[in-house]
Design a protein around this motif. Structure first.
Motif, PDB file in Angstrom:
ATOM      1  N   GLY A   1     -39.152  -8.074 -24.226  1.00 15.22           N
ATOM      2  CA  GLY A   1     -39.116  -9.092 -23.170  1.00 15.22           C
ATOM      3  C   GLY A   1     -40.065  -8.731 -22.037  1.00 15.22           C
ATOM      4  O   GLY A   1     -40.793  -9.572 -21.516  1.00 15.22           O
ATOM      5  N   ARG A   2     -40.068  -7.450 -21.672  1.00 15.84           N
ATOM      6  CA  ARG A   2     -40.940  -6.997 -20.579  1.00 15.84           C
ATOM      7  C   ARG A   2     -42.403  -7.071 -20.975  1.00 15.84           C
ATOM      8  O   ARG A   2     -43.260  -7.445 -20.173  1.00 15.84           O
ATOM      9  N   MET A   3     -42.695  -6.700 -22.233  1.00 15.32           N
ATOM     10  CA  MET A   3     -44.093  -6.757 -22.688  1.00 15.32           C
ATOM     11  C   MET A   3     -44.593  -8.200 -22.644  1.00 15.32           C
ATOM     12  O   MET A   3     -45.683  -8.478 -22.140  1.00 15.32           O
TER      13      MET A   3
ATOM     14  N   ASN B   1     -34.425 -14.004 -20.103  1.00 13.40           N
ATOM     15  CA  ASN B   1     -33.191 -13.214 -20.093  1.00 13.40           C
ATOM     16  C   ASN B   1     -33.385 -11.751 -19.733  1.00 13.40           C
ATOM     17  O   ASN B   1     -32.414 -11.026 -19.553  1.00 13.40           O
ATOM     18  N   THR B   2     -34.621 -11.307 -19.688  1.00 11.50           N
ATOM     19  CA  THR B   2     -34.831  -9.869 -19.461  1.00 11.50           C
ATOM     20  C   THR B   2     -35.768  -9.568 -18.293  1.00 11.50           C
ATOM     21  O   THR B   2     -35.557  -8.605 -17.561  1.00 11.50           O
ATOM     22  N   TYR B   3     -36.773 -10.397 -18.118  1.00  8.84           N
ATOM     23  CA  TYR B   3     -37.840 -10.062 -17.182  1.00  8.84           C
ATOM     24  C   TYR B   3     -37.375 -10.132 -15.720  1.00  8.84           C
ATOM     25  O   TYR B   3     -37.954  -9.490 -14.850  1.00  8.84           O
ATOM     26  N   HIS B   4     -36.306 -10.901 -15.460  1.00 10.19           N
ATOM     27  CA  HIS B   4     -35.842 -11.015 -14.068  1.00 10.19           C
ATOM     28  C   HIS B   4     -34.949  -9.849 -13.662  1.00 10.19           C
ATOM     29  O   HIS B   4     -34.644  -9.678 -12.489  1.00 10.19           O
ATOM     30  N   ASP B   5     -34.475  -9.062 -14.641  1.00  8.34           N
ATOM     31  CA  ASP B   5     -33.658  -7.885 -14.289  1.00  8.34           C
ATOM     32  C   ASP B   5     -34.534  -6.874 -13.562  1.00  8.34           C
ATOM     33  O   ASP B   5     -35.744  -6.805 -13.787  1.00  8.34           O
TER      34      ASP B   5
ATOM     35  N   TYR C   1     -34.039  -1.511 -16.201  1.00  8.08           N
ATOM     36  CA  TYR C   1     -34.771  -1.218 -17.439  1.00  8.08           C
ATOM     37  C   TYR C   1     -35.043   0.282 -17.559  1.00  8.08           C
ATOM     38  O   TYR C   1     -34.844   0.879 -18.625  1.00  8.08           O
ATOM     39  N   TYR C   2     -35.464   0.886 -16.455  1.00  6.24           N
ATOM     40  CA  TYR C   2     -35.759   2.321 -16.490  1.00  6.24           C
ATOM     41  C   TYR C   2     -34.479   3.111 -16.802  1.00  6.24           C
ATOM     42  O   TYR C   2     -34.502   4.092 -17.545  1.00  6.24           O
TER      43      TYR C   2
ATOM     44  N   SER D   1     -38.120 -19.421 -28.280  1.00  8.40           N
ATOM     45  CA  SER D   1     -37.189 -18.283 -28.290  1.00  8.40           C
ATOM     46  C   SER D   1     -37.791 -17.104 -27.532  1.00  8.40           C
ATOM     47  O   SER D   1     -37.092 -16.398 -26.813  1.00  8.40           O
ATOM     48  N   LEU D   2     -39.104 -16.908 -27.718  1.00  5.67           N
ATOM     49  CA  LEU D   2     -39.747 -15.799 -26.994  1.00  5.67           C
ATOM     50  C   LEU D   2     -39.685 -16.032 -25.486  1.00  5.67           C
ATOM     51  O   LEU D   2     -39.418 -15.106 -24.710  1.00  5.67           O
ATOM     52  N   MET D   3     -39.908 -17.276 -25.082  1.00  4.27           N
ATOM     53  CA  MET D   3     -39.856 -17.583 -23.641  1.00  4.27           C
ATOM     54  C   MET D   3     -38.449 -17.358 -23.096  1.00  4.27           C
ATOM     55  O   MET D   3     -38.276 -16.882 -21.975  1.00  4.27           O
TER      56      MET D   3
END
Ligand code: NAP
Length: 347
Positions: free
Chosen positions: A254-256, A281-285, A290-291, A274-276
């Motif tokens: 998701g981040r990539m 679902n992940t990029y806003h965290d 993530y780290y 689905s990719l979007m």
């Protein structure tokens, strides 16, 4: 009189399964005696008539499980607020504390906010749930005034890694506190509507023998159950093993894709949609989250290495085929060199 007697016996069988062994024995002895006397049948019918009391008792247990809990949230950020809103909607009361002063925001949604952790603890919540970032859990816990809480408070966390908070809780919490490690495997984006069938992983790390303590733990779990969550009891260690190859990889991809700044096109396929939604679902965290998934899950490095290997393998296949095409062109008769597929007898 046979039918009522059968009903009574079948009730006896189901009822005695729910009572403690001493009462069950007394009940069986008495029922046996009554059946052996001339008037026994009438008495057994009375047991049949007792069914409504049993169903009332069951309702009572259900009501107990839904009883209002006073829940204390530590870390009133993105996820802490998301969880608090659902607790409030279900009728529980919520207090919160955090590094940032969220007083205005908290009172707007009905949460009592305490900027000072001492004041928060002196409110004596039944349950304290740590919703801090993975990275800040240890520092927050080390200066948390546990001694101001009730003697047998239930401690929980919702961190997306599980072995780390479990070990920290066991190491830092007084032994009279109960410990329940939780991971709602959804967040403010993926769980913004229904929680139906979304997984809730839990590990009852330490819950005291007293009835009130196990009931309190079950009441919290039943909150998630009533929201429709799929309840998954699993050890923290197993959670981390499985989450590294599922959740961590999901967040990484998701981040990539988010970093590539992909955007909708006029000819988007369902696959692209689905990719979007994965990016959504992940990029806003937060990057801290993530780290934390990487740093505090000992299985994450190996999964990252596997992902990189798989990427290089796929890329290698593409370039390998491309090189074959270029080489075969290079070695045709026209180019002055021999074709690599040329039959030597033809020359
Ligand atoms: P996060 O960035 O992981 O955590 C933000 C929270 O951590 C805020 O309450 C923040 O407090 C606190 N915090 C950060 N640094 C701190 C520090 N140095 N000292 C004290 N507090 C600090 O984002 P999140 O999405 O809200 O996640 C919270 C927890 O829920 C994490 O452990 C995460 O793994 C877990 N979780 C998240 C999701 C999700 O989808 N987001 C799903 C399941 C579980 P202030 O706001 O007061 O600064």
């Amino acid at each position: 009189m046979i039918a009522p007697l059968n009903r009574a016996l079948s009730f006896e069988r189901s009822y005695v399964g729910n009572v403690d062994p001493i009462r069950r024995r007394r009940f069986q002895v008495n029922a046996g005696k009554r059946r052996s006397t001339g008037r026994g049948t009438l008495r057994v019918i009375a047991i049949d008539a007792a069914q409504p009391f049993d169903s009332e008792a069951r309702e009572d247990v259900k009501a107990q499980r839904q009883k209002v809990l006073k829940i204390g949230i530590v870390g009133f950020g993105n996820f802490g607020q998301f969880l608090s809103k659902r607790f409030l909607e279900s009728g529980h009361s919520v207090i919160a504390t955090s590094r940032t002063d969220y007083s205005t925001h908290a009172s707007a949604i009905g949460v009592s906010f305490f900027a000072d952790a001492d004041d928060f603890c002196e409110e004596h919540p039944d349950i304290v749930i740590f919703c801090t970032s993975i990275l800040s859990l240890e520092a927050t816990m080390r200066c948390f005034p546990f001694q101001r809480l009730k003697r047998n408070t239930l401690f929980c966390d919702v961190l997306s890694v599980k072995q780390f908070p479990k070990q920290l809780f066991l190491q830092l919490l007084p032994s009279n506190f109960d410990i329940l490690c939780l991971h709602p495997m959804f967040g403010p984006d993926s769980g913004k509507n229904s929680w139906q069938d979304l997984p809730l992983v839990y590990d009852k790390v330490r819950v005291g023998d007293e009835k009130c303590r196990s009931e309190r733990c079950n009441r919290l779990l039943s909150f998630f159950e009533l929201q429709g969550c799929r309840m998954v009891e699993m050890s923290c260690e197993e959670h981390d093993r499985q989450a590294a190859s599922s959740q961590f990889i999901t967040h990484t991809v998701g981040r990539m894709l988010g970093t590539m700044e992909l955007s909708e096109t006029t000819i988007s396929t369902k696959g692209f949609d689905s990719l979007m939604s994965l990016v959504d679902n992940t990029y806003h965290d937060s990057f801290d989250l993530y780290y934390g998934l990487f740093m505090y899950n000992k299985n994450a490095s190996a999964e990252l290495a596997r992902l990189e290997l798989a990427f290089n393998q796929v890329k290698g296949e593409l370039f390998g085929r491309l090189h074959d095409v270029i080489r075969s062109e290079l070695f045709t008769e026209n180019s002055g060199a021999h074709s690599i597929n040329e039959n030597p007898e033809k020359r």
